[in-house]
Design a protein around this motif. Sequence first.
Motif, PDB file in Angstrom:
ATOM      1  N   THR A  23       0.857  -1.161   0.189  1.00 27.89           N
ATOM      2  CA  THR A  23       0.099  -0.216   0.052  1.00 27.89           C
ATOM      3  C   THR A  23       0.981   1.169  -0.030  1.00 27.89           C
ATOM      4  O   THR A  23       1.712   1.440   0.853  1.00 27.89           O
ATOM      5  CB  THR A  23      -0.890   0.090   1.398  1.00 27.89           C
ATOM      6  OG1 THR A  23      -1.740  -1.111   1.168  1.00 27.89           O
ATOM      7  CG2 THR A  23      -1.847   1.054   1.400  1.00 27.89           C
ATOM      8  N   LEU A  24       0.726   1.896  -0.903  1.00 22.66           N
ATOM      9  CA  LEU A  24       1.572   3.219  -1.218  1.00 22.66           C
ATOM     10  C   LEU A  24       0.823   4.405  -1.424  1.00 22.66           C
ATOM     11  O   LEU A  24      -0.102   4.581  -2.078  1.00 22.66           O
ATOM     12  CB  LEU A  24       2.586   2.965  -2.566  1.00 22.66           C
ATOM     13  CG  LEU A  24       3.360   1.747  -2.655  1.00 22.66           C
ATOM     14  CD1 LEU A  24       3.884   1.540  -3.902  1.00 22.66           C
ATOM     15  CD2 LEU A  24       4.229   1.857  -1.359  1.00 22.66           C
ATOM     16  N   ASP A  38       6.210  -4.477   1.999  1.00 23.64           N
ATOM     17  CA  ASP A  38       4.923  -4.829   1.810  1.00 23.64           C
ATOM     18  C   ASP A  38       4.000  -4.918   3.124  1.00 23.64           C
ATOM     19  O   ASP A  38       4.480  -4.715   4.017  1.00 23.64           O
ATOM     20  CB  ASP A  38       5.000  -6.159   1.031  1.00 23.64           C
ATOM     21  CG  ASP A  38       5.173  -7.413   1.914  1.00 23.64           C
ATOM     22  OD1 ASP A  38       5.070  -7.696   2.914  1.00 23.64           O
ATOM     23  OD2 ASP A  38       5.748  -8.536   1.192  1.00 23.64           O
ATOM     24  N   ASP A  39       2.545  -5.120   2.719  1.00 20.58           N
ATOM     25  CA  ASP A  39       1.756  -4.950   3.679  1.00 20.58           C
ATOM     26  C   ASP A  39       1.719  -6.114   5.084  1.00 20.58           C
ATOM     27  O   ASP A  39       1.449  -6.027   5.932  1.00 20.58           O
ATOM     28  CB  ASP A  39       0.491  -5.051   3.332  1.00 20.58           C
ATOM     29  CG  ASP A  39       0.181  -3.990   2.374  1.00 20.58           C
ATOM     30  OD1 ASP A  39       0.800  -2.815   2.519  1.00 20.58           O
ATOM     31  OD2 ASP A  39      -1.039  -3.880   1.926  1.00 20.58           O
ATOM     32  N   GLY A  40       2.620  -7.196   4.576  1.00 24.70           N
ATOM     33  CA  GLY A  40       2.904  -8.317   5.363  1.00 24.70           C
ATOM     34  C   GLY A  40       4.346  -7.801   6.169  1.00 24.70           C
ATOM     35  O   GLY A  40       4.483  -8.864   7.097  1.00 24.70           O
ATOM     36  N   GLY A  41       4.807  -6.852   5.979  1.00 23.38           N
ATOM     37  CA  GLY A  41       6.296  -6.784   6.700  1.00 23.38           C
ATOM     38  C   GLY A  41       7.506  -7.029   6.219  1.00 23.38           C
ATOM     39  O   GLY A  41       8.397  -6.823   6.556  1.00 23.38           O
ATOM     40  N   ASP A  42       7.503  -7.763   4.961  1.00 23.64           N
ATOM     41  CA  ASP A  42       8.658  -8.060   4.417  1.00 23.64           C
ATOM     42  C   ASP A  42       9.241  -6.981   3.376  1.00 23.64           C
ATOM     43  O   ASP A  42       8.301  -6.496   2.475  1.00 23.64           O
ATOM     44  CB  ASP A  42       8.139  -9.394   3.486  1.00 23.64           C
ATOM     45  CG  ASP A  42       7.936 -10.563   4.409  1.00 23.64           C
ATOM     46  OD1 ASP A  42       8.437 -10.458   5.715  1.00 23.64           O
ATOM     47  OD2 ASP A  42       7.061 -11.452   4.127  1.00 23.64           O
ATOM     48  N   GLU A  56      -3.366   1.677  -8.842  1.00 21.90           N
ATOM     49  CA  GLU A  56      -4.137   0.779  -8.015  1.00 21.90           C
ATOM     50  C   GLU A  56      -4.276  -0.434  -8.817  1.00 21.90           C
ATOM     51  O   GLU A  56      -4.923  -0.484  -9.885  1.00 21.90           O
ATOM     52  CB  GLU A  56      -5.651   1.284  -7.512  1.00 21.90           C
ATOM     53  CG  GLU A  56      -6.606   0.451  -6.862  1.00 21.90           C
ATOM     54  CD  GLU A  56      -6.165   0.349  -5.182  1.00 21.90           C
ATOM     55  OE1 GLU A  56      -6.577  -0.603  -4.685  1.00 21.90           O
ATOM     56  OE2 GLU A  56      -5.538   1.205  -4.609  1.00 21.90           O
ATOM     57  N   GLY A  57      -4.088  -1.717  -8.267  1.00 21.07           N
ATOM     58  CA  GLY A  57      -4.383  -2.954  -8.920  1.00 21.07           C
ATOM     59  C   GLY A  57      -3.193  -3.412  -9.837  1.00 21.07           C
ATOM     60  O   GLY A  57      -3.166  -4.686 -10.334  1.00 21.07           O
ATOM     61  N   VAL A  70      -0.036  -3.628  -6.100  1.00 25.31           N
ATOM     62  CA  VAL A  70      -0.077  -2.209  -5.653  1.00 25.31           C
ATOM     63  C   VAL A  70      -1.491  -1.780  -5.141  1.00 25.31           C
ATOM     64  O   VAL A  70      -2.467  -1.993  -5.861  1.00 25.31           O
ATOM     65  CB  VAL A  70       0.543  -1.191  -6.631  1.00 25.31           C
ATOM     66  CG1 VAL A  70       0.335   0.221  -6.164  1.00 25.31           C
ATOM     67  CG2 VAL A  70       2.015  -1.743  -7.081  1.00 25.31           C
ATOM     68  N   GLN A  71      -1.510  -1.099  -3.895  1.00 22.56           N
ATOM     69  CA  GLN A  71      -2.921  -0.751  -3.461  1.00 22.56           C
ATOM     70  C   GLN A  71      -2.582   0.852  -3.077  1.00 22.56           C
ATOM     71  O   GLN A  71      -1.267   1.310  -2.932  1.00 22.56           O
ATOM     72  CB  GLN A  71      -3.094  -1.462  -2.106  1.00 22.56           C
ATOM     73  CG  GLN A  71      -3.432  -2.952  -2.217  1.00 22.56           C
ATOM     74  CD  GLN A  71      -4.622  -3.239  -3.149  1.00 22.56           C
ATOM     75  OE1 GLN A  71      -5.403  -2.520  -3.101  1.00 22.56           O
ATOM     76  NE2 GLN A  71      -4.128  -4.095  -4.044  1.00 22.56           N
ATOM     77  N   ALA A  72      -3.591   1.755  -3.493  1.00 23.53           N
ATOM     78  CA  ALA A  72      -3.523   3.248  -3.359  1.00 23.53           C
ATOM     79  C   ALA A  72      -3.724   3.374  -1.796  1.00 23.53           C
ATOM     80  O   ALA A  72      -4.841   2.995  -1.383  1.00 23.53           O
ATOM     81  CB  ALA A  72      -4.145   3.903  -4.148  1.00 23.53           C
TER      82      ALA A  72
END
Length: 176
Positions: A23-24, A38-42, A56-57, A70-72
């Motif tokens: 998410t950026l 990334d959103d999982g912390g990696d 987005e997408g 990619v998420q906005a």
Amino acid sequence: MRRAIDIRPSGTWDGNSLVANVTLTFDDRFRRRLRLVDDGGDEFLLDLAEATRMEEGDGLVLEDGGIIAVQAAAEPIIDIQCVSASQAARVAWHLGNRHTPVQILDRGALRIREDHVLMEMVKGLGAIAVRRSAPFSPEPGAYAAGGGHGHGHSHGHSHDHDDHGEQSSGEVPGAV
């Protein structure tokens, strides 16, 4: 460290390849090389040949073929609602005259980054301006290639749009 080396536009990559999401903000969705999480912390390295706008997408293609979607991110913005097409055109002209990135929304609404000076200007033009937190994805502009997945454009100089002076000769400045 994982390395993202390419971008696939939204709708062109297989969901079975998805390994993570990131998410950026808008600014972080226009990059060439940057260490990201990334959103999982990696962690992973965005390592593209040139700065590219991500939407987005879109999918960031990893060296092993995996995809990071990619998420906005939501960020501070101002949504602008105009009462007529002529008012929307006037507001858009003033924002463009200040080189302000603008997102075009449904029903003629506009979205800009939060800026108290621009908010007062928009209100002064008679539009309704509301502060919110939402994803921001402005128009790529006339100089972008590829319909939203293009490259930025910079003038390389600064200039003032608020003091143009009178043109009494009827000639267009710079015309040959």
